[in-house]
Design an enzyme around this catalytic site. Structure first.
Site, PDB file in Angstrom:
ATOM      1  N   LYS A 182      42.140  21.003 131.363  1.00  0.00           N
ATOM      2  CA  LYS A 182      42.387  21.050 132.818  1.00  0.00           C
ATOM      3  C   LYS A 182      41.863  19.787 133.519  1.00  0.00           C
ATOM      4  O   LYS A 182      42.543  19.242 134.380  1.00  0.00           O
ATOM      5  CB  LYS A 182      41.724  22.289 133.449  1.00  0.00           C
ATOM      6  CG  LYS A 182      42.252  23.618 132.920  1.00  0.00           C
ATOM      7  CD  LYS A 182      41.747  24.781 133.746  1.00  0.00           C
ATOM      8  CE  LYS A 182      40.241  24.973 133.711  1.00  0.00           C
ATOM      9  NZ  LYS A 182      39.696  25.361 132.386  1.00  0.00           N
ATOM     10  N   ARG A 225      38.472  31.950 139.275  1.00  0.00           N
ATOM     11  CA  ARG A 225      38.082  32.421 137.944  1.00  0.00           C
ATOM     12  C   ARG A 225      37.903  33.934 137.892  1.00  0.00           C
ATOM     13  O   ARG A 225      37.576  34.473 136.833  1.00  0.00           O
ATOM     14  CB  ARG A 225      36.773  31.758 137.535  1.00  0.00           C
ATOM     15  CG  ARG A 225      36.926  30.594 136.543  1.00  0.00           C
ATOM     16  CD  ARG A 225      35.551  30.040 136.318  1.00  0.00           C
ATOM     17  NE  ARG A 225      35.356  29.262 135.144  1.00  0.00           N
ATOM     18  CZ  ARG A 225      35.388  27.934 135.091  1.00  0.00           C
ATOM     19  NH1 ARG A 225      35.727  27.232 136.139  1.00  0.00           N
ATOM     20  NH2 ARG A 225      35.102  27.314 133.965  1.00  0.00           N
ATOM     21  N   ARG A 260      33.468  17.425 122.895  1.00  0.00           N
ATOM     22  CA  ARG A 260      33.139  17.032 124.265  1.00  0.00           C
ATOM     23  C   ARG A 260      31.621  17.055 124.469  1.00  0.00           C
ATOM     24  O   ARG A 260      31.071  16.213 125.162  1.00  0.00           O
ATOM     25  CB  ARG A 260      33.837  17.988 125.251  1.00  0.00           C
ATOM     26  CG  ARG A 260      33.809  17.498 126.677  1.00  0.00           C
ATOM     27  CD  ARG A 260      34.763  18.298 127.537  1.00  0.00           C
ATOM     28  NE  ARG A 260      34.145  19.516 128.027  1.00  0.00           N
ATOM     29  CZ  ARG A 260      34.764  20.422 128.788  1.00  0.00           C
ATOM     30  NH1 ARG A 260      36.031  20.252 129.115  1.00  0.00           N
ATOM     31  NH2 ARG A 260      34.144  21.482 129.214  1.00  0.00           N
ATOM     32  N   ARG A 273      26.974  17.483 129.101  1.00  0.00           N
ATOM     33  CA  ARG A 273      26.906  18.819 129.702  1.00  0.00           C
ATOM     34  C   ARG A 273      26.191  19.764 128.758  1.00  0.00           C
ATOM     35  O   ARG A 273      26.618  19.973 127.631  1.00  0.00           O
ATOM     36  CB  ARG A 273      28.327  19.342 129.995  1.00  0.00           C
ATOM     37  CG  ARG A 273      28.931  18.723 131.215  1.00  0.00           C
ATOM     38  CD  ARG A 273      30.347  19.210 131.442  1.00  0.00           C
ATOM     39  NE  ARG A 273      30.474  20.662 131.445  1.00  0.00           N
ATOM     40  CZ  ARG A 273      31.590  21.299 131.796  1.00  0.00           C
ATOM     41  NH1 ARG A 273      32.649  20.613 132.163  1.00  0.00           N
ATOM     42  NH2 ARG A 273      31.641  22.609 131.769  1.00  0.00           N
ATOM     43  N   ARG A 309      31.368  31.424 127.140  1.00  0.00           N
ATOM     44  CA  ARG A 309      32.331  30.994 128.166  1.00  0.00           C
ATOM     45  C   ARG A 309      33.747  31.470 127.833  1.00  0.00           C
ATOM     46  O   ARG A 309      34.507  31.854 128.710  1.00  0.00           O
ATOM     47  CB  ARG A 309      32.294  29.470 128.313  1.00  0.00           C
ATOM     48  CG  ARG A 309      31.049  29.002 129.057  1.00  0.00           C
ATOM     49  CD  ARG A 309      30.780  27.541 128.873  1.00  0.00           C
ATOM     50  NE  ARG A 309      31.737  26.692 129.544  1.00  0.00           N
ATOM     51  CZ  ARG A 309      31.924  25.409 129.231  1.00  0.00           C
ATOM     52  NH1 ARG A 309      31.230  24.840 128.282  1.00  0.00           N
ATOM     53  NH2 ARG A 309      32.806  24.711 129.887  1.00  0.00           N
TER      54      ARG A 309
HETATM   55  P1  AMP Z   1      33.967  24.070 134.434  1.00  0.00           P
HETATM   56  O1  AMP Z   1      33.588  22.650 134.632  1.00  0.00           O
HETATM   57  O2  AMP Z   1      35.166  24.456 135.263  1.00  0.00           O
HETATM   58  O3  AMP Z   1      34.142  24.435 132.983  1.00  0.00           O
HETATM   59  O4  AMP Z   1      32.764  24.955 134.976  1.00  0.00           O
HETATM   60  C1  AMP Z   1      31.455  24.890 134.410  1.00  0.00           C
HETATM   61  C2  AMP Z   1      30.663  26.120 134.816  1.00  0.00           C
HETATM   62  O5  AMP Z   1      30.537  26.173 136.238  1.00  0.00           O
HETATM   63  C3  AMP Z   1      31.293  27.450 134.428  1.00  0.00           C
HETATM   64  O6  AMP Z   1      30.995  27.823 133.102  1.00  0.00           O
HETATM   65  C4  AMP Z   1      30.636  28.395 135.448  1.00  0.00           C
HETATM   66  O7  AMP Z   1      29.296  28.675 135.116  1.00  0.00           O
HETATM   67  C5  AMP Z   1      30.631  27.519 136.696  1.00  0.00           C
HETATM   68  N1  AMP Z   1      31.884  27.672 137.478  1.00  0.00           N
HETATM   69  C6  AMP Z   1      32.830  26.709 137.683  1.00  0.00           C
HETATM   70  N2  AMP Z   1      33.837  27.187 138.447  1.00  0.00           N
HETATM   71  C7  AMP Z   1      33.516  28.481 138.712  1.00  0.00           C
HETATM   72  C8  AMP Z   1      34.171  29.512 139.434  1.00  0.00           C
HETATM   73  N3  AMP Z   1      35.368  29.333 140.021  1.00  0.00           N
HETATM   74  N4  AMP Z   1      33.549  30.727 139.515  1.00  0.00           N
HETATM   75  C9  AMP Z   1      32.342  30.923 138.937  1.00  0.00           C
HETATM   76  N5  AMP Z   1      31.693  30.002 138.229  1.00  0.00           N
HETATM   77  C10 AMP Z   1      32.261  28.779 138.107  1.00  0.00           C
END
Ligand code: AMP
Length: 196
Positions: free
Chosen positions: A14, A89, A128, A134, A146
């Site tokens: 994404k 999400r 990654r 991260r 996740r």
């Molecule tokens: P991402 O970079 O989108 O993979 O997000 C990393 C982490 O941020 C996720 O594993 C969640 O802990 C948190 N996170 C990101 N977007 C959301 C969302 N829309 N709702 C809840 N937690 C989020």
């Protein structure tokens, strides 16, 4: 306004594809993951609260991310449209987004669903994790968590939008440029029917 959700499990590409889409179509990119990481880097109370959830592979509470998106929508009143990445999400987030857009007499026009099989996802996240810095990428247990959270809480979001025939599946395995070509084709098609 043309509003797009790029949907898919962690590791489906994404982030990479969002950058390509934003460059081609001039949409405003809203990634809740990026916004949360920024808050964390700035050591804001929100960022510190969010960190505990992120580091366990859990979702940050709905009201926190919905508040961030609401502020971002208000801060970009001239946007030609938004690309939502990693949001919504949960179904509650999707319903809140629908309401926020409704207030602006807009809606989600298209949900592009990047499909990648489970083994490939873990492989990509492990790779990654070596470079992204991260903490939630580096640990395989957090990654599995996740993926589990994605299946239980996030996948139903696709059901929410498919009721309105807004979801198009795209094969997310293979060459980045090829995948982008397929995404762009779907966006062009939907934009044409939206304008015309
Ligand atoms: P991402 O970079 O989108 O993979 O997000 C990393 C982490 O941020 C996720 O594993 C969640 O802990 C948190 N996170 C990101 N977007 C959301 C969302 N829309 N709702 C809840 N937690 C989020």
């Amino acid at each position: 306004m043309f509003n797009l959700i790029l949907f898919g499990p962690p590791g489906s590409g994404k982030g990479t594809q969002s950058a390509n889409i934003v460059e081609k179509y001039g949409l405003v990119h809203l990634s809740t993951g990026d916004l949360l990481r920024h808050e964390r880097a700035m050591k804001t109370p929100l960022g510190i609260e969010a960190q505990q959830f992120i580091d366990k592979g859990q979702l940050v509470p709905d009201e926190v991310v919905i508040g961030m998106i609401s502020s971002a929508l208000d801060a970009n009143t001239d946007a030609p449209g938004f690309l939502f990445d990693g949001f919504p999400r949960t179904v509650a987030q999707a319903e809140a987004l629908d309401r926020l857009l409704d207030l602006k007499r807009a809606s989600i026009n298209l949900v592009l669903f990047l499909e990648v099989d489970d083994e490939e996802l873990i492989k990509r996240l492990v790779n990654r994790g070596k470079t992204s810095g991260r903490t939630d990428d580096a640990d395989e247990n957090i990654q599995r968590k996740r993926q589990e959270v994605y299946k239980n809480e996030t996948l139903p979001v696709a059901g929410h939008y498919s009721k309105h025939k807004k979801v198009v599946q795209v094969n997310g395995m293979g060459d980045v440029e090829e995948i982008f070509g397929q995404l762009a084709q779907q966006i062009d098609r939907r934009m044409d029917s939206y304008v015309g």
